[in-house]
Write a protein that holds these residues in place. Structure first.
Motif, PDB file in Angstrom:
ATOM      1  N   GLN A 156     -13.090   5.077   0.624  1.00 11.96           N
ATOM      2  CA  GLN A 156     -12.669   4.179  -0.088  1.00 11.96           C
ATOM      3  C   GLN A 156     -11.565   2.813   1.447  1.00 11.96           C
ATOM      4  O   GLN A 156     -11.701   2.194   1.073  1.00 11.96           O
ATOM      5  CB  GLN A 156     -11.921   4.333  -1.050  1.00 11.96           C
ATOM      6  CG  GLN A 156     -12.793   4.380  -2.989  1.00 11.96           C
ATOM      7  CD  GLN A 156     -11.470   3.681  -3.977  1.00 11.96           C
ATOM      8  OE1 GLN A 156     -10.594   4.448  -4.215  1.00 11.96           O
ATOM      9  NE2 GLN A 156     -11.971   4.048  -4.957  1.00 11.96           N
ATOM     10  N   SER A 157     -10.785   4.328   2.033  1.00 13.00           N
ATOM     11  CA  SER A 157     -10.371   3.778   3.565  1.00 13.00           C
ATOM     12  C   SER A 157     -11.419   2.805   3.698  1.00 13.00           C
ATOM     13  O   SER A 157     -11.086   2.208   4.710  1.00 13.00           O
ATOM     14  CB  SER A 157      -9.756   5.055   3.703  1.00 13.00           C
ATOM     15  OG  SER A 157      -8.561   5.145   3.098  1.00 13.00           O
ATOM     16  N   ARG A 217     -12.553  -0.567   2.514  1.00 16.09           N
ATOM     17  CA  ARG A 217     -11.367  -1.146   2.273  1.00 16.09           C
ATOM     18  C   ARG A 217     -10.622  -1.126   3.368  1.00 16.09           C
ATOM     19  O   ARG A 217      -9.495  -2.658   3.087  1.00 16.09           O
ATOM     20  CB  ARG A 217     -10.294  -0.740   1.014  1.00 16.09           C
ATOM     21  CG  ARG A 217     -11.417  -1.141  -0.197  1.00 16.09           C
ATOM     22  CD  ARG A 217     -10.229  -0.209  -1.777  1.00 16.09           C
ATOM     23  NE  ARG A 217     -11.298   0.195  -2.271  1.00 16.09           N
ATOM     24  CZ  ARG A 217     -10.539  -0.891  -3.269  1.00 16.09           C
ATOM     25  NH1 ARG A 217     -10.740  -2.238  -3.651  1.00 16.09           N
ATOM     26  NH2 ARG A 217     -11.451  -0.986  -5.042  1.00 16.09           N
ATOM     27  N   VAL A 218     -10.619  -0.740   4.221  1.00 14.10           N
ATOM     28  CA  VAL A 218     -10.052  -0.599   5.587  1.00 14.10           C
ATOM     29  C   VAL A 218     -10.222  -0.934   6.848  1.00 14.10           C
ATOM     30  O   VAL A 218     -10.279  -2.139   7.385  1.00 14.10           O
ATOM     31  CB  VAL A 218      -8.588  -0.295   5.619  1.00 14.10           C
ATOM     32  CG1 VAL A 218      -7.687   0.261   6.408  1.00 14.10           C
ATOM     33  CG2 VAL A 218      -7.482   0.482   4.301  1.00 14.10           C
ATOM     34  N   HIS A 278      -5.268  -7.410   6.813  1.00 16.10           N
ATOM     35  CA  HIS A 278      -6.489  -8.522   6.247  1.00 16.10           C
ATOM     36  C   HIS A 278      -6.424  -8.232   5.022  1.00 16.10           C
ATOM     37  O   HIS A 278      -6.816  -9.099   4.855  1.00 16.10           O
ATOM     38  CB  HIS A 278      -7.952  -7.478   6.633  1.00 16.10           C
ATOM     39  CG  HIS A 278      -8.554  -6.606   6.280  1.00 16.10           C
ATOM     40  ND1 HIS A 278      -7.216  -5.283   6.171  1.00 16.10           N
ATOM     41  CD2 HIS A 278      -8.932  -5.911   5.257  1.00 16.10           C
ATOM     42  CE1 HIS A 278      -7.518  -4.429   5.328  1.00 16.10           C
ATOM     43  NE2 HIS A 278      -8.057  -4.339   4.468  1.00 16.10           N
ATOM     44  N   TYR A 319      -2.836  -2.505  -4.384  1.00 12.58           N
ATOM     45  CA  TYR A 319      -4.047  -1.647  -3.592  1.00 12.58           C
ATOM     46  C   TYR A 319      -4.757  -0.290  -4.760  1.00 12.58           C
ATOM     47  O   TYR A 319      -5.826   0.187  -4.529  1.00 12.58           O
ATOM     48  CB  TYR A 319      -3.959  -1.332  -1.721  1.00 12.58           C
ATOM     49  CG  TYR A 319      -4.656  -0.595  -0.890  1.00 12.58           C
ATOM     50  CD1 TYR A 319      -5.566  -1.356  -0.452  1.00 12.58           C
ATOM     51  CD2 TYR A 319      -4.658   0.808  -1.905  1.00 12.58           C
ATOM     52  CE1 TYR A 319      -6.541  -0.753   0.303  1.00 12.58           C
ATOM     53  CE2 TYR A 319      -5.650   1.284  -0.667  1.00 12.58           C
ATOM     54  CZ  TYR A 319      -6.671   0.632   0.153  1.00 12.58           C
ATOM     55  OH  TYR A 319      -7.635   1.071   0.710  1.00 12.58           O
TER      56      TYR A 319
END
Lengths: 299, 371
Positions: free
Chosen positions: A207-208, A211-212, B99, B108
């Motif tokens: 997920q990191s 998403r990032v 972002h 989140y």
């Protein structure tokens, strides 16, 4: 008497004129000649007849009626194959460079600089020599086949060279540095504290990443993809050395028309089509970026 | 505080070593015990390098202990990765995702767990409302001021009501005024949410203002744990006394003990007679006197007060009070803050004049000292 404003204007003109001259003389003028040639009739023994002649494009796109030129679908097929191979090259270089950029960015500074030096090392030797090395490795009597046969793994030489695979290998090999550097720049800028924040808020590694890490390195991926895709699409050295006559790309066609067939108008028409395709892609990219920027501004 | 009953966090005998780039081993945590109760505001206070950030990061899971135990809500956490701990952190750098919009930043933790859209929107809105940032969901972090980013980081960390919130010097980047406002707000917020806070700071004023309990750390050791007032009035050792508030530490020694009265001699000048409970002859001590505990005139029974003689070095008017630097007869420099300088008193405070300062005997706090 020069006013301050006028002086500034003259200074600006002075500073810009070398670049303007070079681009004008060696880029805009030849391009205009190419555009003009692509619409002229090919001469009997090379050269051109000064008459309007749309059939250069007709041969490729399908409106040649057979009286002057034949429409042949093979040109579109080659164009399509070029797109396919360029796109796969982008994917392969991405696959090689993305993880490598993360690894390099985590190394201590001295090793990191050494890695960056290694990435740029291929530029110190001739492209032709480097590609010819691959010919020596891949050909039926080459290093790879000889080794495999020597080890008794295969009976007859494998069909390695003059395949799409060989062309992709060569293109990936020469374009890796072009993909690596922009990706590395965006990976190195990535703030590791954001990854801690992501994990802290409950995100697993996967997920990191989505998403990032991925969105924050996307500009590097996009920049790298563009500067690999465009030269891949028009490349003719790799397919002529590693693809032979079997894997022609659009760049080979252009080269043949100019140098072997001496049909400059047709070669110019092909080149114009490549450029149009690239411009279309860039336009889509810029609009996509522009829309993102507009969205940003509207917030 | 009910922290003894069912602690949110319990740390036992935590040890953590670091290796410096030069190859030296440093003990960041050297046998630390800590327990934080539900709804408690605990501050880890100490100078930089004292181990407070390491301790915080072992709770959040970004550092692992070399030995010792860590329990969160009674569950052993040593082997649990950060993303599976019921704990969120407000980072010193805020670490907002550049972002993502403010709404997506705050949401989140909910998105990661796949919370339904309607509930997500409602909780994101509520969290932003709680920190006074309602309606700014669409902005990007880059469009906010430092103080606003701070609030968003806070909202992001409380949106799914963790059992425990860790705050890593979150106010250090704010200017003084904003910092003081945020201190009060944080305290209120903690009260409102009923979440335990573990707050890391090197700012003793901040620690005194906000905490239910303060844990003073130095060199990887817990120096003292206690309520702010305990720590201020009764520091356990010279380090705590020196680190919290301004203090004068006077070296002294117990000369004799008789009939429940101990006689101390040392840097304070005249021998001091104090209750002898817990004192032994020959024992070295520090006498702690805060600057504001001095008086120009003896305020009552001279038998209940001590006196200190010296020469005024410098006097500074700091508004209402005078800050006096006194070179005592025994050669130690004393800092005193004295009030109500009548005309006569003002003359007494001139540099070069000799001065006698008085202090109540029961204000003098004794700290075991090394000889």
């Amino acid at each position: 008497m020069l006013t301050a404003e006028n002086r500034a204007r003259w200074r600006l003109a002075g500073l810009l004129s070398p670049a303007t001259l070079i681009i004008g003389l060696f880029f805009v003028v030849p391009l205009a000649i190419m555009a003009l040639y692509s619409l002229l009739e090919p001469g009997m023994y090379g050269g051109v007849e000064w008459t309007f002649y749309p059939d250069n494009f007709g041969r490729i796109l399908g409106w040649a009626d057979g009286s002057n030129e034949e429409f042949d679908v093979v040109y579109l097929q080659i164009l399509l194959r070029s797109f396919k191979l360029a796109a796969i090259t982008v994917l392969l270089t991405l696959l090689v460079c993305y993880p490598a950029a993360f690894w390099v960015s985590r190394q201590p500074e001295r090793l990191r600089n050494f890695c960056l030096f290694l990435i740029t090392l291929p530029f110190f030797t001739s492209l032709i020599v480097r590609l010819y090395a691959w010919v020596l490795i891949l050909r039926p009597t080459g290093f790879l086949n000889a080794s495999l046969q020597g080890l008794g793994l295969i009976d007859a030489p494998l069909d390695l060279i003059y395949t799409e695979g060989a062309v992709l290998l060569g293109m990936t090999y020469i374009f890796v540095p072009f993909m690596f550097l922009p990706i590395y720049a965006s990976v190195e800028k990535l703030d590791r504290r954001l990854l801690e924040a992501s994990a802290d808020l409950g995100a697993g590694r996967w997920q990191s990443f989505w998403r990032v890490i991925f969105p924050l390195t996307l500009p590097g991926i996009a920049a790298g993809s563009i500067i690999v895709f465009i030269p891949s699409l028009g490349n003719f050295i790799v397919p002529s050395l590693l693809g032979g006559a079997r894997v022609l790309m659009i760049g080979n066609l252009v080269e043949q028309q100019f140098l072997a067939a001496r049909n400059w108008p047709f070669g110019a028409a092909l080149a114009m089509l490549i450029m149009a395709a690239v411009l279309l892609f860039l336009l889509l990219y810029v609009r996509w970026q522009g829309r993102a920027a507009l969205k940003e501004a509207a917030r | 505080m009910s922290h003894a009953n069912n602690p949110v966090v319990e740390i036992r005998a935590a040890v953590k070593h670091y290796r410096t780039p030069e190859g030296h081993a440093v003990r960041a945590l050297d046998g630390v015990d800590l327990s934080v109760g539900a709804n408690e505001f605990v501050t880890l206070l100490g100078p930089s390098g004292c181990g407070k950030t390491t301790l915080l990061r072992t709770i959040s899971g970004f550092e692992s202990l070399d030995s010792g135990e860590l329990l969160i809500q009674g569950v052993a956490m040593n082997q649990v990765p950060p993303n599976r701990r019921p704990v969120h952190t407000v980072f010193q750098s805020y670490a907002l995702f550049p972002h993502l919009s403010i709404g997506d930043n705050v949401g989140y933790a909910l998105d990661v767990r796949g919370v339904a859209r309607a509930e997500r929107r409602q909780r994101v809105g509520a969290a932003l409302e709680l920190v006074g940032m309602g309606g700014l969901e669409k902005r990007k972090p880059g469009q906010l001021s430092g103080g606003q980013q701070q609030r968003v980081a806070l909202a992001r960390a409380i949106v799914d009501r963790p059992a425990l919130l860790l705050l890593d010097e979150p106010l250090s980047a704010l200017d003084r005024q904003l910092r003081q406002a945020m201190q009060r707000e944080l305290k209120n917020l903690q009260h409102e949410l009923g979440i335990a806070f573990v707050f890391v700071t090197h700012d003793q004023e901040e620690a005194l203002t906000m905490s239910d309990r303060i844990v003073v750390l130095n060199g990887g050791h817990v120096q003292q744990v206690g309520a702010p007032q305990d720590i201020y009035d009764r520091p356990a050792n010279a380090f705590v006394a020196g680190f919290i508030g301004e203090s004068n530490l006077l070296r002294a020694r117990v000369e004799s003990c008789a009939d429940g009265v101990a006689t101390l001699v040392g840097e304070q000048g005249d021998p001091l007679r104090l209750p002898s409970a817990g004192l032994q002859v020959g024992q070295p001590l520090h006498i702690l006197l805060r600057p504001e505990q001095f008086h120009l005139d003896c305020p009552g029974d001279p038998a209940a007060h001590g006196a200190l003689d010296g020469v005024v070095e410098q006097t500074v008017f700091i508004g209402k009070d005078f800050e006096v630097s006194l070179l005592s007869a025994t050669g130690s420099r004393i800092k005193a803050v004295v009030r109500d300088a009548s005309r006569q008193a003002l003359q007494r405070l001139h540099p070069g004049s000799s001065l006698r300062l008085w202090y109540a005997l029961d204000a003098a706090h004794l700290i075991a000292g090394e000889a």
